[in-house]
Design a protein around this motif. Structure first.
Motif, PDB file in Angstrom:
ATOM      1  N   ILE A 124       0.844  -1.127  -0.136  1.00 21.16           N
ATOM      2  CA  ILE A 124       0.013   0.152  -0.198  1.00 21.16           C
ATOM      3  C   ILE A 124       0.634   1.180   0.010  1.00 21.16           C
ATOM      4  O   ILE A 124       1.871   1.259   0.532  1.00 21.16           O
ATOM      5  CB  ILE A 124      -1.063   0.220   1.166  1.00 21.16           C
ATOM      6  N   GLN A 125       0.281   2.221  -0.463  1.00 22.39           N
ATOM      7  CA  GLN A 125       0.646   3.586  -0.699  1.00 22.39           C
ATOM      8  C   GLN A 125       0.002   4.518   0.213  1.00 22.39           C
ATOM      9  O   GLN A 125      -1.267   4.444  -0.083  1.00 22.39           O
ATOM     10  CB  GLN A 125       0.741   3.956  -2.115  1.00 22.39           C
ATOM     11  N   PRO A 146       4.958  -4.118   4.686  1.00 23.11           N
ATOM     12  CA  PRO A 146       5.564  -2.761   3.853  1.00 23.11           C
ATOM     13  C   PRO A 146       4.755  -1.826   3.571  1.00 23.11           C
ATOM     14  O   PRO A 146       3.386  -2.124   3.329  1.00 23.11           O
ATOM     15  CB  PRO A 146       6.222  -3.567   2.553  1.00 23.11           C
ATOM     16  N   VAL A 147       5.400  -0.553   3.462  1.00 26.74           N
ATOM     17  CA  VAL A 147       4.292   0.613   3.073  1.00 26.74           C
ATOM     18  C   VAL A 147       5.136   1.801   2.247  1.00 26.74           C
ATOM     19  O   VAL A 147       6.492   1.773   2.616  1.00 26.74           O
ATOM     20  CB  VAL A 147       3.377   0.905   4.337  1.00 26.74           C
ATOM     21  N   ILE A 148       4.574   2.440   1.428  1.00 33.20           N
ATOM     22  CA  ILE A 148       5.231   3.323   0.733  1.00 33.20           C
ATOM     23  C   ILE A 148       4.335   4.696   1.153  1.00 33.20           C
ATOM     24  O   ILE A 148       3.340   4.935   1.064  1.00 33.20           O
ATOM     25  CB  ILE A 148       4.944   3.314  -0.771  1.00 33.20           C
ATOM     26  N   ILE A 149       5.386   5.523   1.927  1.00 34.40           N
ATOM     27  CA  ILE A 149       4.761   6.826   2.392  1.00 34.40           C
ATOM     28  C   ILE A 149       5.417   7.992   1.422  1.00 34.40           C
ATOM     29  O   ILE A 149       6.574   8.115   1.427  1.00 34.40           O
ATOM     30  CB  ILE A 149       5.165   6.866   3.941  1.00 34.40           C
ATOM     31  N   VAL A 150       4.437   8.772   1.271  1.00 35.20           N
ATOM     32  CA  VAL A 150       4.828  10.178   0.705  1.00 35.20           C
ATOM     33  C   VAL A 150       4.271  11.169   1.321  1.00 35.20           C
ATOM     34  O   VAL A 150       3.207  11.408   1.563  1.00 35.20           O
ATOM     35  CB  VAL A 150       4.177  10.171  -0.870  1.00 35.20           C
ATOM     36  N   SER A 182      -0.772  13.893  -4.982  1.00 32.10           N
ATOM     37  CA  SER A 182      -0.583  13.789  -6.635  1.00 32.10           C
ATOM     38  C   SER A 182       0.609  12.936  -6.779  1.00 32.10           C
ATOM     39  O   SER A 182       0.218  11.857  -7.519  1.00 32.10           O
ATOM     40  CB  SER A 182      -0.181  15.043  -7.315  1.00 32.10           C
ATOM     41  N   LEU A 183       1.604  12.940  -6.066  1.00 31.08           N
ATOM     42  CA  LEU A 183       2.683  11.919  -6.472  1.00 31.08           C
ATOM     43  C   LEU A 183       2.260  10.656  -5.963  1.00 31.08           C
ATOM     44  O   LEU A 183       2.427   9.601  -6.635  1.00 31.08           O
ATOM     45  CB  LEU A 183       3.948  12.448  -5.818  1.00 31.08           C
ATOM     46  N   GLY A 184       1.692  10.405  -4.941  1.00 25.87           N
ATOM     47  CA  GLY A 184       1.236   9.126  -4.495  1.00 25.87           C
ATOM     48  C   GLY A 184       0.147   8.513  -5.342  1.00 25.87           C
ATOM     49  O   GLY A 184       0.420   7.160  -5.529  1.00 25.87           O
ATOM     50  N   ASN A 185      -0.899   9.389  -6.080  1.00 24.44           N
ATOM     51  CA  ASN A 185      -1.547   8.698  -6.953  1.00 24.44           C
ATOM     52  C   ASN A 185      -0.720   8.275  -7.998  1.00 24.44           C
ATOM     53  O   ASN A 185      -1.119   7.310  -8.768  1.00 24.44           O
ATOM     54  CB  ASN A 185      -2.425   9.953  -7.605  1.00 24.44           C
ATOM     55  N   ARG A 186       0.242   8.822  -8.661  1.00 25.45           N
ATOM     56  CA  ARG A 186       1.163   8.345  -9.807  1.00 25.45           C
ATOM     57  C   ARG A 186       1.854   7.174  -9.397  1.00 25.45           C
ATOM     58  O   ARG A 186       1.897   6.263 -10.031  1.00 25.45           O
ATOM     59  CB  ARG A 186       1.983   9.462 -10.146  1.00 25.45           C
ATOM     60  N   ILE A 187       2.257   6.972  -8.046  1.00 30.69           N
ATOM     61  CA  ILE A 187       3.086   5.689  -7.607  1.00 30.69           C
ATOM     62  C   ILE A 187       2.012   4.765  -7.656  1.00 30.69           C
ATOM     63  O   ILE A 187       2.293   3.476  -7.891  1.00 30.69           O
ATOM     64  CB  ILE A 187       3.675   6.024  -6.388  1.00 30.69           C
TER      65      ILE A 187
END
Ligand SMILES: Cc1ncc(COP(=O)(O)O)c(C=O)c1O
Length: 422
Positions: A124-125, A146-150, A182-187
């Motif tokens: 998940i982001q 795991p997690v992707i954090i922006v 916005s960057l999260g949405n692209r990722i």
């Protein structure tokens, strides 16, 4: 353990949960969890999972984080209120509050991470102004998911955990919360990455809804008022949905609590739209947004794309609860925060300080009567105490980007990191 299905507020269809965020029929609206248990029983489960009758999970995770409700003495006396109840969502061991990341975002993060492991695969982001990212980072550190954090660069120092974190990819971006979104949405367009969902995620809403559950169970009845500072307004929607369940439960009264939600001036898009009776937020509700956002006391309240007009969103919630919204100045918020600290003995998150200032004004102006039953959500706090008591592992960013950084560069790093989890 409980059972649930998901329902769409637009077409009313019921469907199975595969970490579903939107109606499979394509309707635009916030889907809801419908639990088979009508009357809630507290489970002998850790922290927030004691409310798992009404959480979209089958099993629990180890945690001590849960909302804690008590009747206010100090602040109530200062404001001349006879029935003020505080739900404290943060770190304050003396009252039993152990959300070590410091805010009610932890009540969302635990059920969300559990729902993911039960319902889907992938990574998940999360995009965040700081508190949500820290909450998910803490859960990741505790359970190794795991997690992707922006986050915006300004929130960089706010991503820390109480255990070493090995499974977080942290990206900071120059800009504000909206740029992080916005960057999260692209990722999330990359294979194997999916959005945690924000307000669309029933685990987040029902996790936050435990604040209303804890409050009502402590008070024995639903409150007249629920007060919260909002950026996305998801906590308000969650409080309403929890109230619907509590009314259907039959033991806590039949009167829907009125919502009183606050934003921090000068960034108050939902307040403006609501005061004009509009379902949609327009550009004119956020004049000079970047500057306005830079001026607020609580930057976690600066969401430019809140779930306001969507079916089941903030607008509908305010209509259904005969609710109100108000703006709070940063100066008043600071004073409100100081009053809360001196009366109750713990430091509130700046967002919670906004809410205290909103309460003060609502009492002063006669919107709230002195003998009404008020539930105020102190959405975060106890940071000073946490800094003394708790280990702190600051998560250094893995990628530092600007709005101009080519996406290919970012996606290459993300994909390389993800290979480990494939
Ligand atoms: C401490 C705190 N309070 C309040 C809010 C607003 O929450 P929401 O608008 O999502 O209900 C946030 C959002 O990040 C927060 O961190």
């Amino acid at each position: 353990m409980t059972g649930y299905t998901l329902t769409c507020p637009v077409c009313n269809k019921e469907f199975h949960d595969s970490y579903t965020l939107t109606c499979p029929g394509g309707c635009q609206g916030l889907i809801r969890a419908q639990y088979t248990t009508r009357q809630i029983t507290l489970h002998d489960a850790p922290g927030v999972f004691k409310y798992m009758d009404w959480l979209p999970v089958i099993s629990s995770l180890p945690t001590r984080a849960e909302p804690v409700c008590f009747k206010s003495e100090g602040l109530a006396r200062a404001l001349g209120l006879s029935d003020l109840w505080i739900v404290f969502s943060g770190y304050w061991p003396e009252v039993g509050a152990f959300a070590v990341s410091g805010s009610f975002k932890e009540f969302e993060a635990f059920p969300t991470m559990q729902r993911i492991s039960e319902r889907t695969k992938g990574i998940i982001q999360v995009s965040s102004a700081g508190n949500t990212g820290r909450a998910f980072a803490e859960v990741s550190a505790q359970i190794g998911q795991p997690v992707i954090i922006v986050v915006p660069e300004s929130a960089r120092d706010r991503i820390f955990t109480t255990l070493p974190a090995h499974d977080i990819l942290l990206i900071t971006i120059s800009g504000d919360y909206t740029d992080a979104i916005s960057l999260g949405n692209r990722i999330c367009t990359l294979p194997g990455v999916f959005p945690e969902g924000g307000a669309k995620n029933v685990a987040r809403r029902d996790g936050m809804g435990t604040v209303m559950l804890a409050g009502t169970l402590a008070m024995g009845t639903l409150p007249d008022w629920y007060l919260q500072a909002v950026g996305s307004g998801t906590g308000g929607i969650a409080a309403y949905e929890a109230s619907l369940r509590l009314i259907a439960d039959g033991r806590f009264g039949t009167k829907m609590p009125r919502l009183l939600l606050f934003q921090n001036e000068p960034f108050i898009p939902m307040v403006r739209a609501w005061h004009e009776g509009r379902r949609e937020i327009r550009d004119e509700d956020m004049p000079d947004a970047e500057h306005a956002i830079s001026q607020v006391y609580s930057d976690v309240l600066t969401n430019r794309t809140p779930p306001y007009g969507i079916a089941g969103g903030v607008f509908d919630t305010l209509i259904a609860t005969n609710g109100l919204m108000a703006g709070v100045s940063s100066e008043d918020a600071q004073e409100g925060g100081n009053l809360f600290s001196s009366c109750e003995g713990i430091d509130p998150d700046p967002a919670a300080a906004v809410c205290v200032a909103g309460l003060i004004e609502a009492v002063r102006s006669g919107v709230i009567m002195p003998d009404e039953k008020i539930l105020i959500n102190i959405t975060g706090g106890g940071y000073a105490r946490g800094a003394k008591d708790l280990p702190r592992f600051v998560k250094e960013p893995d990628i530092i980007v600007s709005k101009e950084t080519p996406f290919e560069k970012i996606s290459a790093v993300v994909q390389e990191w993800m290979r480990y989890y494939a």
